[in-house]
Write a protein that holds these residues in place. Sequence first.
Motif, PDB file in Angstrom:
ATOM      1  N   ASP A 114     -53.759 -42.434   9.007  1.00  0.00           N
ATOM      2  CA  ASP A 114     -53.829 -41.010   8.647  1.00  0.00           C
ATOM      3  C   ASP A 114     -54.019 -39.817   9.627  1.00  0.00           C
ATOM      4  OD1 ASP A 114     -53.697 -38.866   6.637  1.00  0.00           O
ATOM      5  OD2 ASP A 114     -55.844 -38.605   6.829  1.00  0.00           O
ATOM      6  N   SER A 115     -54.798 -40.246  10.693  1.00  0.00           N
ATOM      7  CA  SER A 115     -55.324 -39.585  11.601  1.00  0.00           C
ATOM      8  C   SER A 115     -54.142 -39.385  12.655  1.00  0.00           C
ATOM      9  CB  SER A 115     -56.693 -40.006  12.313  1.00  0.00           C
ATOM     10  OG  SER A 115     -56.513 -40.865  13.153  1.00  0.00           O
ATOM     11  N   ILE A 116     -53.227 -40.337  12.844  1.00  0.00           N
ATOM     12  CA  ILE A 116     -52.367 -40.086  13.984  1.00  0.00           C
ATOM     13  C   ILE A 116     -50.834 -40.092  13.464  1.00  0.00           C
ATOM     14  CG2 ILE A 116     -53.850 -41.536  15.767  1.00  0.00           C
ATOM     15  CD1 ILE A 116     -51.117 -43.610  14.160  1.00  0.00           C
ATOM     16  N   ALA A 117     -50.672 -40.156  12.218  1.00  0.00           N
ATOM     17  CA  ALA A 117     -49.404 -40.368  11.784  1.00  0.00           C
ATOM     18  C   ALA A 117     -48.459 -39.071  11.899  1.00  0.00           C
ATOM     19  CB  ALA A 117     -49.299 -40.417  10.128  1.00  0.00           C
ATOM     20  N   GLU A 118     -47.039 -39.172  12.717  1.00  0.00           N
ATOM     21  CA  GLU A 118     -46.677 -38.225  13.313  1.00  0.00           C
ATOM     22  C   GLU A 118     -46.062 -37.064  12.272  1.00  0.00           C
ATOM     23  OE1 GLU A 118     -46.019 -41.438  13.729  1.00  0.00           O
ATOM     24  OE2 GLU A 118     -45.649 -41.742  15.996  1.00  0.00           O
ATOM     25  N   ILE A 119     -45.562 -37.348  11.240  1.00  0.00           N
ATOM     26  CA  ILE A 119     -44.863 -36.482  10.147  1.00  0.00           C
ATOM     27  C   ILE A 119     -45.957 -35.850   9.404  1.00  0.00           C
ATOM     28  CG2 ILE A 119     -43.646 -36.034   8.196  1.00  0.00           C
ATOM     29  CD1 ILE A 119     -41.801 -36.769  10.828  1.00  0.00           C
ATOM     30  N   PRO A 120     -47.006 -36.362   8.971  1.00  0.00           N
ATOM     31  CA  PRO A 120     -48.168 -35.554   8.539  1.00  0.00           C
ATOM     32  C   PRO A 120     -48.725 -34.767   9.446  1.00  0.00           C
ATOM     33  CG  PRO A 120     -48.283 -37.959   7.775  1.00  0.00           C
ATOM     34  CD  PRO A 120     -47.089 -37.852   8.811  1.00  0.00           C
ATOM     35  N   ASN A 121     -48.923 -35.293  10.699  1.00  0.00           N
ATOM     36  CA  ASN A 121     -49.815 -34.264  11.626  1.00  0.00           C
ATOM     37  C   ASN A 121     -48.783 -33.208  12.070  1.00  0.00           C
ATOM     38  OD1 ASN A 121     -52.305 -35.227  11.794  1.00  0.00           O
ATOM     39  ND2 ASN A 121     -51.727 -36.973  13.207  1.00  0.00           N
ATOM     40  N   SER A 122     -47.522 -33.356  12.274  1.00  0.00           N
ATOM     41  CA  SER A 122     -46.525 -32.244  12.370  1.00  0.00           C
ATOM     42  C   SER A 122     -46.862 -31.047  11.281  1.00  0.00           C
ATOM     43  CB  SER A 122     -45.184 -32.814  12.290  1.00  0.00           C
ATOM     44  OG  SER A 122     -44.890 -33.600  13.416  1.00  0.00           O
ATOM     45  N   LEU A 123     -46.951 -31.517  10.215  1.00  0.00           N
ATOM     46  CA  LEU A 123     -47.330 -30.452   9.102  1.00  0.00           C
ATOM     47  C   LEU A 123     -48.412 -30.087   9.139  1.00  0.00           C
ATOM     48  CD1 LEU A 123     -45.438 -32.427   6.153  1.00  0.00           C
ATOM     49  CD2 LEU A 123     -44.587 -30.424   7.368  1.00  0.00           C
ATOM     50  N   ARG A 124     -49.606 -30.681   9.268  1.00  0.00           N
ATOM     51  CA  ARG A 124     -50.944 -30.199   9.570  1.00  0.00           C
ATOM     52  C   ARG A 124     -51.167 -29.342  10.598  1.00  0.00           C
ATOM     53  NH1 ARG A 124     -52.882 -36.440   8.776  1.00  0.00           N
ATOM     54  NH2 ARG A 124     -53.221 -36.356   6.581  1.00  0.00           N
ATOM     55  N   LEU A 125     -50.309 -29.507  11.799  1.00  0.00           N
ATOM     56  CA  LEU A 125     -50.693 -28.845  12.744  1.00  0.00           C
ATOM     57  C   LEU A 125     -49.573 -27.512  12.886  1.00  0.00           C
ATOM     58  CD1 LEU A 125     -51.321 -31.500  15.383  1.00  0.00           C
ATOM     59  CD2 LEU A 125     -52.817 -30.162  14.322  1.00  0.00           C
ATOM     60  N   GLY A 126     -48.765 -27.514  12.104  1.00  0.00           N
ATOM     61  CA  GLY A 126     -47.637 -26.364  11.751  1.00  0.00           C
ATOM     62  C   GLY A 126     -46.518 -26.357  12.895  1.00  0.00           C
ATOM     63  N   THR A 127     -45.988 -27.483  13.062  1.00  0.00           N
ATOM     64  CA  THR A 127     -44.886 -27.460  13.849  1.00  0.00           C
ATOM     65  C   THR A 127     -43.677 -26.374  13.627  1.00  0.00           C
ATOM     66  OG1 THR A 127     -45.100 -29.872  13.903  1.00  0.00           O
ATOM     67  CG2 THR A 127     -42.863 -28.833  14.655  1.00  0.00           C
ATOM     68  N   GLU A 128     -43.617 -25.531  14.775  1.00  0.00           N
ATOM     69  CA  GLU A 128     -42.437 -24.613  14.558  1.00  0.00           C
ATOM     70  C   GLU A 128     -41.093 -25.054  14.429  1.00  0.00           C
ATOM     71  OE1 GLU A 128     -41.136 -20.457  17.084  1.00  0.00           O
ATOM     72  OE2 GLU A 128     -42.410 -22.052  17.996  1.00  0.00           O
ATOM     73  N   VAL A 129     -40.518 -24.432  13.372  1.00  0.00           N
ATOM     74  CA  VAL A 129     -38.820 -24.723  13.351  1.00  0.00           C
ATOM     75  C   VAL A 129     -38.135 -23.528  13.782  1.00  0.00           C
ATOM     76  CG1 VAL A 129     -37.193 -25.289  11.565  1.00  0.00           C
ATOM     77  CG2 VAL A 129     -39.593 -26.264  11.400  1.00  0.00           C
ATOM     78  N   LYS A 130     -37.093 -23.833  14.580  1.00  0.00           N
ATOM     79  CA  LYS A 130     -36.397 -22.635  15.028  1.00  0.00           C
ATOM     80  C   LYS A 130     -34.887 -22.779  14.694  1.00  0.00           C
ATOM     81  CE  LYS A 130     -39.072 -21.889  19.410  1.00  0.00           C
ATOM     82  NZ  LYS A 130     -39.140 -21.941  20.889  1.00  0.00           N
ATOM     83  N   LEU A 131     -34.325 -21.761  14.122  1.00  0.00           N
ATOM     84  CA  LEU A 131     -32.895 -21.609  13.948  1.00  0.00           C
ATOM     85  C   LEU A 131     -32.311 -21.087  15.372  1.00  0.00           C
ATOM     86  CD1 LEU A 131     -30.388 -21.564  12.367  1.00  0.00           C
ATOM     87  CD2 LEU A 131     -30.847 -18.956  11.826  1.00  0.00           C
ATOM     88  N   THR A 132     -31.430 -22.284  16.149  1.00  0.00           N
ATOM     89  CA  THR A 132     -31.069 -21.887  17.394  1.00  0.00           C
ATOM     90  C   THR A 132     -29.705 -21.354  17.499  1.00  0.00           C
ATOM     91  OG1 THR A 132     -30.707 -24.350  17.595  1.00  0.00           O
ATOM     92  CG2 THR A 132     -32.597 -23.308  18.462  1.00  0.00           C
ATOM     93  N   GLU A 133     -28.732 -21.639  16.243  1.00  0.00           N
ATOM     94  CA  GLU A 133     -27.562 -21.163  16.306  1.00  0.00           C
ATOM     95  C   GLU A 133     -26.984 -21.064  15.080  1.00  0.00           C
ATOM     96  OE1 GLU A 133     -23.174 -23.347  17.602  1.00  0.00           O
ATOM     97  OE2 GLU A 133     -24.941 -24.118  18.456  1.00  0.00           O
ATOM     98  N   SER A 134     -26.182 -20.136  14.713  1.00  0.00           N
ATOM     99  CA  SER A 134     -25.648 -19.937  13.339  1.00  0.00           C
ATOM    100  C   SER A 134     -24.182 -19.365  13.483  1.00  0.00           C
ATOM    101  CB  SER A 134     -26.380 -18.915  12.347  1.00  0.00           C
ATOM    102  OG  SER A 134     -26.547 -17.845  13.051  1.00  0.00           O
ATOM    103  N   LYS A 135     -23.354 -20.027  12.443  1.00  0.00           N
ATOM    104  CA  LYS A 135     -21.960 -19.516  12.635  1.00  0.00           C
ATOM    105  C   LYS A 135     -21.269 -19.141  11.130  1.00  0.00           C
ATOM    106  CE  LYS A 135     -20.539 -22.579  16.188  1.00  0.00           C
ATOM    107  NZ  LYS A 135     -19.837 -23.845  16.604  1.00  0.00           N
ATOM    108  N   GLY A 136     -20.819 -18.292  11.101  1.00  0.00           N
ATOM    109  CA  GLY A 136     -20.117 -17.864   9.550  1.00  0.00           C
ATOM    110  C   GLY A 136     -18.752 -18.118   9.829  1.00  0.00           C
TER     111      GLY A 136
END
Length: 142
Positions: A114-136
């Motif tokens: 529980d202390s080292i699991a990557e996905i739960p820790n990504s959420l706990r630590l607030g991993t930034e999600v960036k939109l890098t490209e968009s096309k219409g």
Amino acid sequence: MPQTSVEIRNVAGSSLAVGSSGPRTLTIDRAKEAGGLGLGFNGGELLLLAIGGCFSNDIYREASKRGLKVQNIELNVTADWAGDPATAQNVRLSVAVGAEASEQEILDLIHYTDSIAEIPNSLRLGTEVKLTESKGISSSQR
């Protein structure tokens, strides 16, 4: 850890999509009540599966490092959805692990994982999600 990438493409004219990573695929869709076909996992379900799947994989990895043989894992991940925009809240994970080990060794394994699991820790630590490209792409451009 190497970069991970997935690709998602919808089935033309529907909300049903296929997500892939290398040779593996799964279906993604909106619930029928939300206007989809209901033929795949929705995003919230995939988020919870990612949490549980990561935890399960990491239990096996960490057990191996400790010389423990895991026999079975049962996980349940739940979340409430609220707010505008809606976000996952009160995410809860429960786990039961059966292994060839003492109860204390198994509990130590679970708590360490529980202390080292990557996905739960990504959420706990607030991993930034960036939109890098968009096309219409207009229908007239196809």
